[in-house]
Scaffold this motif. Structure first.
Motif, PDB file in Angstrom:
ATOM      1  N   GLY A  17      65.018  44.759  63.219  1.00  0.00           N
ATOM      2  CA  GLY A  17      64.673  43.739  63.717  1.00  0.00           C
ATOM      3  C   GLY A  17      65.612  42.683  64.770  1.00  0.00           C
ATOM      4  O   GLY A  17      66.680  43.168  64.626  1.00  0.00           O
ATOM      5  N   ILE A  18      64.879  42.082  65.504  1.00  0.00           N
ATOM      6  CA  ILE A  18      65.535  41.157  66.170  1.00  0.00           C
ATOM      7  C   ILE A  18      65.854  39.379  65.797  1.00  0.00           C
ATOM      8  O   ILE A  18      66.870  38.874  66.034  1.00  0.00           O
ATOM      9  CB  ILE A  18      64.937  41.091  67.640  1.00  0.00           C
ATOM     10  N   GLY A  19      65.014  39.113  64.877  1.00  0.00           N
ATOM     11  CA  GLY A  19      65.080  37.987  64.189  1.00  0.00           C
ATOM     12  C   GLY A  19      64.836  36.827  65.299  1.00  0.00           C
ATOM     13  O   GLY A  19      65.775  35.971  65.225  1.00  0.00           O
ATOM     14  N   SER A  20      63.921  36.688  66.074  1.00  0.00           N
ATOM     15  CA  SER A  20      64.043  35.940  67.016  1.00  0.00           C
ATOM     16  C   SER A  20      63.760  34.674  66.690  1.00  0.00           C
ATOM     17  O   SER A  20      64.075  33.562  67.459  1.00  0.00           O
ATOM     18  CB  SER A  20      62.725  36.277  67.965  1.00  0.00           C
ATOM     19  N   ARG A  21      63.253  34.052  65.574  1.00  0.00           N
ATOM     20  CA  ARG A  21      63.174  32.758  65.057  1.00  0.00           C
ATOM     21  C   ARG A  21      64.631  32.240  64.522  1.00  0.00           C
ATOM     22  O   ARG A  21      64.631  31.011  64.423  1.00  0.00           O
ATOM     23  CB  ARG A  21      62.227  32.591  63.800  1.00  0.00           C
ATOM     24  N   PHE A  22      65.655  33.135  64.570  1.00  0.00           N
ATOM     25  CA  PHE A  22      67.085  32.526  64.270  1.00  0.00           C
ATOM     26  C   PHE A  22      67.878  32.258  65.632  1.00  0.00           C
ATOM     27  O   PHE A  22      69.107  32.142  65.822  1.00  0.00           O
ATOM     28  CB  PHE A  22      67.817  33.271  63.566  1.00  0.00           C
ATOM     29  N   THR A  65      67.794  51.593  62.358  1.00  0.00           N
ATOM     30  CA  THR A  65      68.072  50.760  63.132  1.00  0.00           C
ATOM     31  C   THR A  65      67.628  51.076  64.434  1.00  0.00           C
ATOM     32  O   THR A  65      67.466  52.331  64.636  1.00  0.00           O
ATOM     33  CB  THR A  65      69.376  49.855  63.175  1.00  0.00           C
ATOM     34  N   ASN A  66      67.752  50.152  65.586  1.00  0.00           N
ATOM     35  CA  ASN A  66      67.285  50.464  66.817  1.00  0.00           C
ATOM     36  C   ASN A  66      68.521  51.162  67.482  1.00  0.00           C
ATOM     37  O   ASN A  66      69.639  50.784  66.974  1.00  0.00           O
ATOM     38  CB  ASN A  66      67.204  49.331  67.552  1.00  0.00           C
ATOM     39  N   GLU A  67      68.395  52.234  68.333  1.00  0.00           N
ATOM     40  CA  GLU A  67      69.426  52.781  68.819  1.00  0.00           C
ATOM     41  C   GLU A  67      70.483  52.193  69.569  1.00  0.00           C
ATOM     42  O   GLU A  67      71.735  52.430  69.413  1.00  0.00           O
ATOM     43  CB  GLU A  67      68.985  53.958  69.713  1.00  0.00           C
ATOM     44  N   ALA A  90      62.021  54.024  69.386  1.00  0.00           N
ATOM     45  CA  ALA A  90      60.759  52.949  69.950  1.00  0.00           C
ATOM     46  C   ALA A  90      60.543  52.194  68.586  1.00  0.00           C
ATOM     47  O   ALA A  90      60.517  52.460  67.743  1.00  0.00           O
ATOM     48  CB  ALA A  90      59.445  54.084  70.499  1.00  0.00           C
ATOM     49  N   MET A  91      59.854  51.202  69.176  1.00  0.00           N
ATOM     50  CA  MET A  91      59.533  50.092  67.858  1.00  0.00           C
ATOM     51  C   MET A  91      58.174  50.549  67.574  1.00  0.00           C
ATOM     52  O   MET A  91      57.164  50.693  68.188  1.00  0.00           O
ATOM     53  CB  MET A  91      59.265  48.661  68.594  1.00  0.00           C
ATOM     54  N   ARG A  92      58.125  51.191  66.195  1.00  0.00           N
ATOM     55  CA  ARG A  92      56.805  51.747  65.665  1.00  0.00           C
ATOM     56  C   ARG A  92      56.388  50.744  64.443  1.00  0.00           C
ATOM     57  O   ARG A  92      55.805  51.703  63.386  1.00  0.00           O
ATOM     58  CB  ARG A  92      56.798  52.986  65.671  1.00  0.00           C
ATOM     59  N   GLU A 250      51.774  56.434  65.112  1.00  0.00           N
ATOM     60  CA  GLU A 250      51.017  55.140  65.282  1.00  0.00           C
ATOM     61  C   GLU A 250      52.008  53.812  65.029  1.00  0.00           C
ATOM     62  O   GLU A 250      53.086  54.176  64.246  1.00  0.00           O
ATOM     63  CB  GLU A 250      49.997  55.294  64.279  1.00  0.00           C
ATOM     64  N   ASN A 251      51.520  53.034  65.327  1.00  0.00           N
ATOM     65  CA  ASN A 251      52.371  51.547  65.244  1.00  0.00           C
ATOM     66  C   ASN A 251      51.948  51.060  64.099  1.00  0.00           C
ATOM     67  O   ASN A 251      50.649  50.182  64.369  1.00  0.00           O
ATOM     68  CB  ASN A 251      52.311  50.833  66.488  1.00  0.00           C
ATOM     69  N   ILE A 252      52.217  50.987  62.895  1.00  0.00           N
ATOM     70  CA  ILE A 252      51.616  50.435  61.614  1.00  0.00           C
ATOM     71  C   ILE A 252      52.894  50.190  60.770  1.00  0.00           C
ATOM     72  O   ILE A 252      53.770  51.117  60.438  1.00  0.00           O
ATOM     73  CB  ILE A 252      50.469  51.347  61.307  1.00  0.00           C
ATOM     74  N   SER A 253      52.438  49.400  59.956  1.00  0.00           N
ATOM     75  CA  SER A 253      53.434  48.856  58.894  1.00  0.00           C
ATOM     76  C   SER A 253      53.150  49.845  57.504  1.00  0.00           C
ATOM     77  O   SER A 253      51.950  50.247  57.483  1.00  0.00           O
ATOM     78  CB  SER A 253      53.297  47.482  58.220  1.00  0.00           C
TER      79      SER A 253
END
Length: 363
Positions: A17-22, A65-67, A90-92, A250-253
């Motif tokens: 994740g990017i943690g954009s709220r921080f 993690t992301n590459e 890719a973000m999935r 599919e992009n799903i949790s």
């Protein structure tokens, strides 16, 4: 099933994740899990690895993690090898990466039980955590069940999903009646009054055989897609397969894909304190004992007529604050943020505005 040993214990740490709220500490090139958010000398990822490493061998811990974060991950965790870093091209969301990890582990060790955990949580009592995980490992090894650790709610939080446990259970491991979405305040209060609702922390434990079966039953298309790669998993050909096929998923949790559909989901109430450190306010709450305090990371505070502030400094510089209450104050080399704590959920929106106005240099 046969008796498990620590060689059968595996963990998957989700660190993509990017943690954009921080923001502005957490940026797309250097997300919060790689930062020492609490001034302890260790990043959140390093703390998570260390906590799991007490129970699980270093070589059995995978990092998802992301590459783009491969070098960051390896530099922070010298205990692991590059083959333990599973890179998402890719973000999935969480379901595809968890299935991929489970199939990789299953190929290496069909008797494995695995824990899935985020990289950015704060857990103070690590002995209690290890004890809870051990009990879940034991249960998952001996029964065909999907386990999740539920957090005992301390207030009616509207920012978490909830786990409704079987009200009639007399065991410390209870069947899950259903998962509940993030509630409004009145509903959250009702949940607390009921006594059988837990916060969903996103910490899962299961055998690789059980989770594979759950995907085959509930997400057959995804299971078929990733099963095609079994012959090449844990080999030099794995990277090419993932690069070609991962984005087709599919992009799903994992919650929507499996946990809310399966009928063999159980939960154990955690005995440890937990904070998901999702926002600056959550970090403030973790570091203070009452609402009137200021929380300070790394700065040298000189505070007058100031309370409830979250103050973060990249270096040990003097921070002088006078007459400001309930603000987020973050000092970085190229960015200074002074933002009302009550608007912390707007930081994600602010990040978009900053990028549109000033480009990606600051985000």
């Amino acid at each position: 099933m046969k008796e498990s040993t620590t060689k059968d214990y595996y963990a998957v740490i989700m660190a993509g994740g990017i943690g954009s709220r921080f923001w502005p500490v957490s940026t797309s090139s250097f997300p919060k899990q790689f930062h020492d958010m609490l001034g302890t000398g260790k990043s959140l990822l390093q703390q998570t690895f260390s906590r799991l490493n007490k129970l699980i061998p270093s070589e059995n811990i995978l990092i998802l993690t992301n590459e783009r974060y491969l070098e960051l991950t390896l530099s922070q965790l010298p205990e692991i090898s590059e083959k333990q870093v599973v890179l998402e091209p890719a973000m999935r969301n969480t379901a595809p990466c968890i299935l991929l990890s489970a199939l990789k582990i299953k190929k290496e060790n069909p008797n494995a039980v695995m824990l899935v955990a985020p990289s950015d949580h704060w857990i103070e009592d690590e002995d209690a955590f290890a004890n809870d995980v051990q009990k879940c490992f034991d249960a998952a090894q001996h029964d065909n069940i999907l386990m999740t650790l539920g957090i005992n709610p301390t207030f009616p939080n509207t920012g978490y999903g909830y786990i409704e446990a079987d009200k009639n259970s007399t065991s410390e491991i209870s069947r899950v009646a259903q998962f509940r979405e993030k509630p409004d305040y009145e509903t959250a209060k009702k949940f607390l009054n009921e006594g059988n609702f837990l916060w969903n922390a996103g910490i899962f434990i299961w055998s690789v055989a059980t989770i594979s079966e759950a995907f085959e039953k509930n997400e057959p298309v995804m299971h078929a897609l990733f099963s095609e790669g079994i012959p090449v998993y844990n080999t030099t050909e794995e990277k090419d397969f993932i690069a070609t096929n991962y984005e087709l998923s599919e992009n799903i949790s994992i919650d929507y894909a499996i946990m809310e559909k399966a009928n063999n989901v159980f939960t154990k109430k955690a005995t440890f304190d937990w904070n998901d450190l999702g926002t600056w306010g959550a970090l403030h709450d973790k570091m203070t004992t009452n609402e009137g305090d200021n929380a300070v990371v790394r700065g040298i505070p000189m505070l007058t007529d100031a309370k409830g502030n979250m103050i973060y400094s990249e270096t040990e510089k003097l921070i002088v604050v006078d007459g400001i209450d309930d603000y987020i104050i973050v000092d970085k080399a190229e960015t200074l943020l002074i933002f009302p704590k009550k608007k912390e959920q707007d930081i994600k929106k602010l990040l978009v505005e900053v990028e549109n106005t000033h480009g990606k240099k600051y985000t």
